[in-house]
Design an enzyme around this catalytic site. Structure first.
Site, PDB file in Angstrom:
ATOM      1  N   GLN A   4      14.796  20.807 -45.626  1.00  0.00           N
ATOM      2  CA  GLN A   4      15.176  19.598 -44.909  1.00  0.00           C
ATOM      3  C   GLN A   4      15.975  19.947 -43.659  1.00  0.00           C
ATOM      4  OE1 GLN A   4      14.150  16.550 -45.623  1.00  0.00           O
ATOM      5  NE2 GLN A   4      15.045  16.064 -43.653  1.00  0.00           N
ATOM      6  N   HIS A  64      14.030  11.059 -48.999  1.00  0.00           N
ATOM      7  CA  HIS A  64      13.496  11.922 -50.063  1.00  0.00           C
ATOM      8  C   HIS A  64      14.567  12.093 -51.130  1.00  0.00           C
ATOM      9  CE1 HIS A  64      11.524  13.401 -46.283  1.00  0.00           C
ATOM     10  NE2 HIS A  64      10.444  13.313 -47.029  1.00  0.00           N
ATOM     11  N   ASP A 109       5.317  16.674 -48.563  1.00  0.00           N
ATOM     12  CA  ASP A 109       5.182  16.752 -47.111  1.00  0.00           C
ATOM     13  C   ASP A 109       3.748  17.105 -46.707  1.00  0.00           C
ATOM     14  OD1 ASP A 109       7.810  16.157 -46.632  1.00  0.00           O
ATOM     15  OD2 ASP A 109       8.469  18.242 -46.494  1.00  0.00           O
ATOM     16  N   HIS A 145       1.144 -35.319 -42.922  1.00  0.00           N
ATOM     17  CA  HIS A 145       0.790 -34.416 -44.019  1.00  0.00           C
ATOM     18  C   HIS A 145       0.358 -35.236 -45.240  1.00  0.00           C
ATOM     19  CE1 HIS A 145       2.682 -31.346 -41.578  1.00  0.00           C
ATOM     20  NE2 HIS A 145       2.383 -30.415 -42.463  1.00  0.00           N
TER      21      HIS A 145
END
Lengths: 429, 429
Positions: free
Chosen positions: A255, A323, A356, A415
């Site tokens: 990372q 992650h 990944d 309506h």
């Protein structure tokens, strides 16, 4: 590395803070370039490509022979690796297809929901030292499964006017419609407005530097959707004494090498594990080619001792990592309890690298705490849910009166009339 | 009414144009109020409630006795109507639940996707003359089904410091956690930052005037998600000679009464139908209490003759209506071919009103052509998709080498190391 022992809950919010990014200055630049590309089209795209990428281009479209050329430059090993990744990503995203959902909510009232593809999508792939062809797979494969008609890819050219061959190879393999040698703000603006050569799209996907990030935000002001807001990449590992410190260290470092602003966090209930991971990081970092980048990210990383698993889980949910790796004897406790995370990796043999590249899950994920309110990219990111309904005459008799009463109560007489007219017609039959 | 006969395709884009809304001026006001509420909290909320709603409030939270009071004011008829609507909305949105999707992409590599609720959501319900309690149902019911923990509702108080009883009744019935008497920009800002009395939420839903619309856009700059961008409401009706002109007219008028900027469009392959609908509109509009509003919207409405069904479908997909009514002998052709629409109503006895209130589908839908890239509100709007993966030792052996090759090709050595370390450990066992 910064160390914390059983930090009180009052400190969690500041421990979850990401670096604040102020984009106010960039925004002016981005908006000016957007305006120019909206009015001047390809000419403005060429101007900024020359300015930012250092290359004057007459055509942005990648030609067929360039793609054939690229294919020759890719080793057989890499082709096989990409094929395996493609197959897994295809399987996992195909499984996300949803069938038509149909319900007769009241007798004679049939409602259903269907997904339809977003017809035109744009994929942005950054250039530079790390050619992210894996991101091409992550975006183009689900776009193709969803049935998007036009899949447009933009990536910046290098000084010779080329795009990295692995990107071209992956794009062609995954069925991208057209590839354009355009990067940065000018690419996002071109996809937003369309130019004579680059088509307008309805939604833009993909990572990028701060200019691309702001450009995507600005694109939303011009009716273009984007995959999600972006921030620096993140990993949080929860490791108890069932974890293997060398593995944990390798994950934290993978990372850290992304960028100096990468967010790297270890939470553990064991001081011993924390100490051993720290040692392992110091050893492993020495041989990394991107050592300097990783070093800076590691300096800002946090090693947090939290004795109780309940508290650790609550902290992780507060942090909401992009992650999350869980190496714990009680992994089920964490799997069941996690509310906010982009993608979760479980056990000692499930490194983030797997997701990944090749396990099949998507790697375009919410950073910056956005896993509290956004999904990572998935098949549904490339389609819209449309609802349908068909009401039979007896169906309208069953629900018509309720609609009349509600419309009346909301003060919407027209309506109500739309129902009353029909009910009268049915009663007079 | 504006009339067009077989407009050439070159004209479709301008026919699909919505009124351009420039929010630049409003944006400054909105940002200033956001800043004040971020720093001064409830005091600033009280200040703007006094300024905009004309009432000084010490507490914003609606008390239990106010809810009990409201319940008494609702007629039994309305309660029954709401119960029917609730039941249908509940059935249709419950059916949208997705199961865990699990795939073993390669032997030993198990990936799955699960939905988890957005923990804290905010629902905005406008005040004013038409109390939109139906929108409470449309937002609170799926939020509850999704499992959102905190469902916060904000609606502006009237001059007496009250919220319309139908809104309170519906909110309580659908399990809203807390209701606050706060409206407009100050409500959206309070939900974005949280104050001492009003909780911060992760996603904000619901309609509103232009101030609320801009405030929701600004909220996204502070990491809050929103349901979708908004614009004036829209209806496009496709009617051939199997349609009943009086019904079509009533539907167009029910759209027109929403606001003077409502978008009302009729597409037909029959001049006779167009003429008859026009006559019917002129008759029916006379008796409407909101006649003046409807009249203005009708003046801007478009009656479009398109002889070929293929062209009509293509035009509808270009327009991308929020609501689409299809009254056609060839309804299947349109159902199969529609790509861009929020909600589709099929046949002579399926008025838009049905979906607005009680059939079960959601009425919070993409306007302004956004059905090209956004879904209407549905169950998934209240949750995030999280991916999980667990790789067995033999699984990593199966995909590890491919990951190493790809990471190396992207220049990410630490990503490769995370695999190599583990593969070495497995080979040395």
């Amino acid at each position: 590395m910064k160390k914390y022992k059983n930090p009180p809950q009052s400190q969690w919010s500041s421990l979850s803070q990401r670096p604040t990014q102020s984009f106010a200055e960039i925004e002016e630049t981005v908006k000016a370039i957007f305006k120019e590309i909206q009015t001047k089209g390809d000419n403005a795209v060429a101007k900024y490509t020359s300015l930012f990428d250092g290359i004057k281009l007459d055509t942005f479209l990648v030609a067929e022979n360039e793609i054939k050329e690229a294919e020759k430059q890719i080793s057989e090993d890499l082709k096989h690796a990409i094929a395996l990744a493609k197959s897994n990503i295809y399987k996992f995203h195909s499984a996300q297809k949803t069938n038509k959902i149909e319900v007769e909510t009241t007798e004679g009232v049939v409602c259903w929901q269907e997904k339809r593809p977003i017809q035109k999508v744009g994929l942005y792939i950054p250039g530079g030292t790390a050619p992210l062809f894996s991101t091409v797979l992550m975006l183009a494969i689900p776009a193709k499964i969803a049935g998007c008609e036009e899949i447009i890819l933009c990536s910046p050219p290098d000084k010779n006017g080329k795009i990295n061959p692995a990107i071209l190879y992956a794009a062609h393999l995954c069925g991208v419609t057209n590839i354009f040698k355009v990067g940065g703000i000018q690419a996002i603006a071109a996809l937003t407005f369309g130019t004579a050569s680059i088509p307008k799209v309805y939604k833009i996907f993909g990572p990028g530097n701060q200019y691309v990030t702001v450009a995507k935000q600005v694109a939303t002001q011009f009716d273009t959707a984007i995959d999600m807001p972006a921030g620096p990449s993140e990993l949080l590992v929860y490791a108890d004494d069932s974890s293997i410190p060398a593995f944990v260290a390798s994950d934290l470092l993978s990372q850290a090498e992304h960028g100096t602003d990468s967010q790297v966090i270890l939470v553990s209930n064991s001081q011993k594990i924390i100490d051993e991971v720290e040692n392992e990081i110091e050893n492993q970092i020495q041989v990394l080619p991107r050592k300097e980048i990783a070093q800076k990210a590691i300096e800002n990383s946090k090693l947090i001792l939290i004795k109780k698993e309940n508290d650790a889980l609550a902290f992780i949910n507060e942090y909401a990592p992009e992650h999350l790796i869980i190496c714990s004897k009680n992994e089920t406790f964490f799997i069941d309890g996690i509310q906010n995370a982009g993608s979760v990796f479980i056990g000692n043999f499930t490194p983030e690298s797997a997701g990944d590249y090749a396990s099949g899950t998507n790697h375009t994920l919410p950073t910056n705490g956005f896993s509290k309110n956004y999904s990572g990219v998935n098949l549904d990111s490339f389609s819209k849910a449309i609802t349908f309904q068909k009401i039979a005459e007896h169906g309208l008799k069953n629900i018509g009166n309720a609609i009349e009463i509600m419309a009346e109560a909301e003060g919407l007489q027209a309506h109500k009339n739309a129902i009353t007219l029909r009910l009268n017609a049915l009663n007079n039959e």
